[in-house]
Design an enzyme around this catalytic site. Structure first.
Site, PDB file in Angstrom:
ATOM      1  N   ASP A 175     -11.479   1.911  -0.393  1.00 36.46           N
ATOM      2  CA  ASP A 175     -10.496   2.847   0.154  1.00 36.46           C
ATOM      3  C   ASP A 175     -11.109   3.727   1.247  1.00 36.46           C
ATOM      4  O   ASP A 175     -10.762   4.893   1.397  1.00 36.46           O
ATOM      5  CB  ASP A 175      -9.870   3.718  -0.938  1.00 36.46           C
ATOM      6  CG  ASP A 175      -8.397   4.034  -0.668  1.00 36.46           C
ATOM      7  OD1 ASP A 175      -7.912   3.668   0.426  1.00 36.46           O
ATOM      8  OD2 ASP A 175      -7.748   4.638  -1.524  1.00 36.46           O
ATOM      9  N   HIS A 209       0.861  -1.185   0.000  1.00 37.54           N
ATOM     10  CA  HIS A 209       0.000   0.000   0.000  1.00 37.54           C
ATOM     11  C   HIS A 209       0.894   1.231   0.000  1.00 37.54           C
ATOM     12  O   HIS A 209       1.968   1.227   0.589  1.00 37.54           O
ATOM     13  CB  HIS A 209      -0.883  -0.037   1.252  1.00 37.54           C
ATOM     14  CG  HIS A 209      -1.848   1.094   1.331  1.00 37.54           C
ATOM     15  ND1 HIS A 209      -1.471   2.369   1.750  1.00 37.54           N
ATOM     16  CD2 HIS A 209      -3.169   1.156   1.043  1.00 37.54           C
ATOM     17  CE1 HIS A 209      -2.533   3.160   1.704  1.00 37.54           C
ATOM     18  NE2 HIS A 209      -3.569   2.454   1.284  1.00 37.54           N
TER      19      HIS A 209
END
Length: 352
Positions: A315, A189
């Protein structure tokens, strides 16, 4: 514009599993903000958390409040967006802006314990990814084992570089080996760019999620793809969000120039691999569309990587727009592909 009602429970023939959803602990945020205040954080962290950690705006207050919540607010948001299940991971930069390994280990371990409690309270809604402390790779490998065997977690999230160092470097091999041995997907990430890379991106307003994140995280992935990591660990599964950080779009050029670089003997580090980059992208890389609810991008990923390797993510809480779920519901792909995208690929790769 799509306007159907968003409901959980599979009324459209599939459940919706969101696979890149963030949480924070107060201990983590306090430690990051302390480094920012002391002038010991890198420029990327100062730009990101100097803003999100302190600014009093509607967006920053929403994000801070929602990151720290592993209960009612999050469940309500999921219900309103029709999200059945969420795969949760400690928010960027995880423990990776820490300088002290003891502190990094403590923050990761406490975050994992906190996440386990939330998953036990809501076993049909929440799944966890293990937080680690790459500053201590051997401890991280042990924590991955604890995460899987004791806490029931389904993967690991590493927030890209650790003080400008990358997982293809030899010192991090225990982490890669543990992921392969334990059959845990490795989700890389983004975080703020390291000082060695950031240049004037912050000055241009382009260092964060708008652009800089993808530059840095795709670079990290390419380091893994071009240095034989997946020849060493052929079962290892690398997950990338945000449209696979743009790599599927570039894949033909990346593969062509990688082969040209090997043939030229120009770079000592580039050695022949067992396969081309197309093979690794279709065998070892998984993608989510976190922050990119964009039909052409999702379809391109499916075309390039295969319909079994592309998953839905929202997200949350950074990009919480329930209407985007409707757009993905109406995506122009066959129903069986859509079910894989929203539900069964996540079930398969995270072993839900």
């Amino acid at each position: 514009m799509a306007n159907h009602e968003l409901k959980t429970g599979g009324d459209r023939g599939y459940l919706r599993i969101a696979t890149e959803e963030a949480f924070a602990t107060q201990e983590q945020l306090d430690a990051i903000l302390r480094l920012v205040k002391e002038g010991r954080a890198d420029k990327g962290t100062v730009s990101l958390w100097g803003f999100y950690g302190t600014a009093q705006t509607e967006r920053t207050n929403f994000i801070r409040e929602r990151l720290l919540d592993l209960g009612e607010l999050r469940l309500q948001a999921m219900d309103e967006a029709g999200i059945d299940k969420a795969v949760l991971a400690l928010t960027s930069p995880g423990t990776q802006s820490m300088h002290d390994a003891d502190e990094a280990r403590r923050i990761a371990r406490n975050a994992n314990d906190q996440l386990k409690d939330a998953c036990e309270k809501h076993p049909d809604r929440f799944y966890g990814m293990t937080a680690i402390a790459p500053l201590d790779p051997a401890w991280s490998a042990e924590e991955l084992r604890r995460g899987k065997e004791e806490l029931g977690f389904k993967g690991v999230q590493v927030n890209s570089h650790t003080h400008g160092h990358y997982l293809d470097e030899e010192q991090f091999d225990p982490i890669l080996r543990a992921c392969a041995d334990l059959d845990l997907p490795l989700y890389i990430h983004p975080q703020g760019l390291p000082d060695s890379m950031i240049g004037d991106m912050a000055g241009a307003g382009l260092d964060g999620a708008i652009f800089g994140f993808a530059v840095e995280t795709s670079y990290h992935a390419m380091r893994l793809l071009t240095t034989g990591v997946f020849d060493r660990y052929p079962s290892l599964q690398l997950m990338l969000g945000h449209g696979c950080e743009g790599l599927p779009y570039m894949l033909h050029r990346l593969d062509y120039m990688h082969k040209a670089g090997i043939r030229s003997n120009r770079y000592p580090r580039l050695k022949p691999l067992q396969h081309d980059l197309f093979h690794y992208m279709r065998t070892n890389v998984l993608a989510t569309n976190s922050g990119l609810p964009f039909g052409p991008a999702v379809k391109l990923m499916i075309d390039v990587m295969g319909e079994d390797r592309v998953m839905y993510a929202m997200d949350y809480p950074y990009q919480y727009v329930p209407d985007e779920v409707r757009m993905m519901d109406d995506l122009d792909i066959p129903h069986d592909q859509k079910k894989k995208f929203f539900q069964t690929n996540a079930e398969r790769w995270f072993k839900l």
